[in-house]
Enzyme design. Structure first.
Site, PDB file in Angstrom:
ATOM      1  N   GLN A 219     -70.594  22.630 131.942  1.00  0.00           N
ATOM      2  CA  GLN A 219     -71.136  22.226 133.251  1.00  0.00           C
ATOM      3  C   GLN A 219     -70.419  23.016 134.463  1.00  0.00           C
ATOM      4  OE1 GLN A 219     -69.968  17.842 132.777  1.00  0.00           O
ATOM      5  NE2 GLN A 219     -71.879  17.682 133.862  1.00  0.00           N
TER       6      GLN A 219
ATOM      7  N   GLY B 176     -66.339  12.204 134.543  1.00  0.00           N
ATOM      8  CA  GLY B 176     -66.035  13.132 133.593  1.00  0.00           C
ATOM      9  C   GLY B 176     -66.607  14.350 133.784  1.00  0.00           C
TER      10      GLY B 176
ATOM     11  N   HIS C   5     -70.690  10.935 125.820  1.00  0.00           N
ATOM     12  CA  HIS C   5     -71.342  12.007 126.835  1.00  0.00           C
ATOM     13  C   HIS C   5     -70.703  13.154 127.053  1.00  0.00           C
ATOM     14  CE1 HIS C   5     -73.874  12.335 130.819  1.00  0.00           C
ATOM     15  NE2 HIS C   5     -73.009  13.120 130.917  1.00  0.00           N
ATOM     16  N   GLU C   6     -69.291  13.452 127.190  1.00  0.00           N
ATOM     17  CA  GLU C   6     -68.618  14.491 127.468  1.00  0.00           C
ATOM     18  C   GLU C   6     -68.726  15.530 125.990  1.00  0.00           C
ATOM     19  OE1 GLU C   6     -68.547  15.333 130.334  1.00  0.00           O
ATOM     20  OE2 GLU C   6     -68.702  13.441 131.295  1.00  0.00           O
TER      21      GLU C   6
ATOM     22  N   HIS D  88     -71.858  17.144 125.571  1.00  0.00           N
ATOM     23  CA  HIS D  88     -72.123  18.662 126.512  1.00  0.00           C
ATOM     24  C   HIS D  88     -71.233  19.995 125.799  1.00  0.00           C
ATOM     25  CE1 HIS D  88     -73.772  17.287 130.496  1.00  0.00           C
ATOM     26  NE2 HIS D  88     -72.697  16.556 130.606  1.00  0.00           N
TER      27      HIS D  88
ATOM     28  N   CYS E 299     -75.143  12.311 135.148  1.00  0.00           N
ATOM     29  CA  CYS E 299     -74.575  13.314 134.819  1.00  0.00           C
ATOM     30  C   CYS E 299     -74.525  14.147 136.076  1.00  0.00           C
ATOM     31  CB  CYS E 299     -75.287  13.898 133.439  1.00  0.00           C
ATOM     32  SG  CYS E 299     -74.807  15.430 133.221  1.00  0.00           S
ATOM     33  N   LEU E 300     -73.409  14.783 136.156  1.00  0.00           N
ATOM     34  CA  LEU E 300     -73.140  15.523 137.549  1.00  0.00           C
ATOM     35  C   LEU E 300     -74.068  16.702 137.315  1.00  0.00           C
ATOM     36  CD1 LEU E 300     -69.558  15.717 137.908  1.00  0.00           C
ATOM     37  CD2 LEU E 300     -71.063  14.007 139.255  1.00  0.00           C
TER      38      LEU E 300
HETATM   39 ZN    ZN Z   1     -72.796  15.144 132.043  1.00  0.00          ZN
END
Ligand code: ZN
Length: 162
Positions: A52, A47, A131-132, A135, A89-90
């Site tokens: 991000q 995701g 999670h997304e 953000h 998380c990226l």
């Molecule tokens: Zn993330």
């Protein structure tokens, strides 16, 4: 289509800002969503949210192995249950941690053309949706983390970054 640079926690406070609602369902939004999907797949994530990649728009892409989901202006309609699992998380490379999330969620959103859609997710998809969406409000999983997942624990896990 292009790979965009993923913003990392601590290097840019854009991750802490609230994203703006998308009002124009134009070519630029399509390019953003295409780039976000490319960037997510390139990074081997499940995701990615627009902030991000440095864009404060309420847009996310998700693929937990069941195909690409694009969500614009997503909102959680309801959630149920509780589950604790490891997340990454990226934007927080090299770390994983456990977070409490709902077992099941239903999300209302729009697609890239502005059509209204609803997505229901269980398990990994529910976690990923939460999670997304976090953000988009400047919330990172580390804010909700119960504990870090160590390398040894990580070997027993199969999840990927989100
Ligand atoms: Zn993330």
């Amino acid at each position: 289509m292009a790979i965009r640079k993923i913003v990392e926690m601590g290097k840019d406070d854009i991750l802490r800002k609230h994203s703006r609602k998308v009002t124009k369902f134009d070519h630029r939004l399509g390019v953003l969503l295409d780039d976000m999907a490319d960037t997510m797949y390139e990074a081997d994530g499940v995701g990615l949210a627009a902030p991000q990649v440095g864009v404060l728009k309420r847009a996310v892409v998700i693929d937990v192995g069941e195909g690409l989901i694009e969500l614009v202006n997503p909102e959680i309609l309801w959630s149920e249950g509780e589950t604790i699992g490891a997340e990454g998380c990226l934007s927080v490379p090299g770390r994983r941690g456990t977070v409490k999330r709902p077992e099941k969620v239903r999300v209302h959103a729009q697609d890239r053309k502005g059509n209204h859609i609803e997505v229901e997710g269980e398990g990994l998809l529910a976690v990923c949706l939460c999670h997304e969406l976090d953000h988009l409000d400047g919330v990172l999983y580390v804010d909700k983390m119960i504990e870090d997942v160590t390398d040894q624990m990580q070997e027993e896990e199969e999840g990927k970054g989100e």
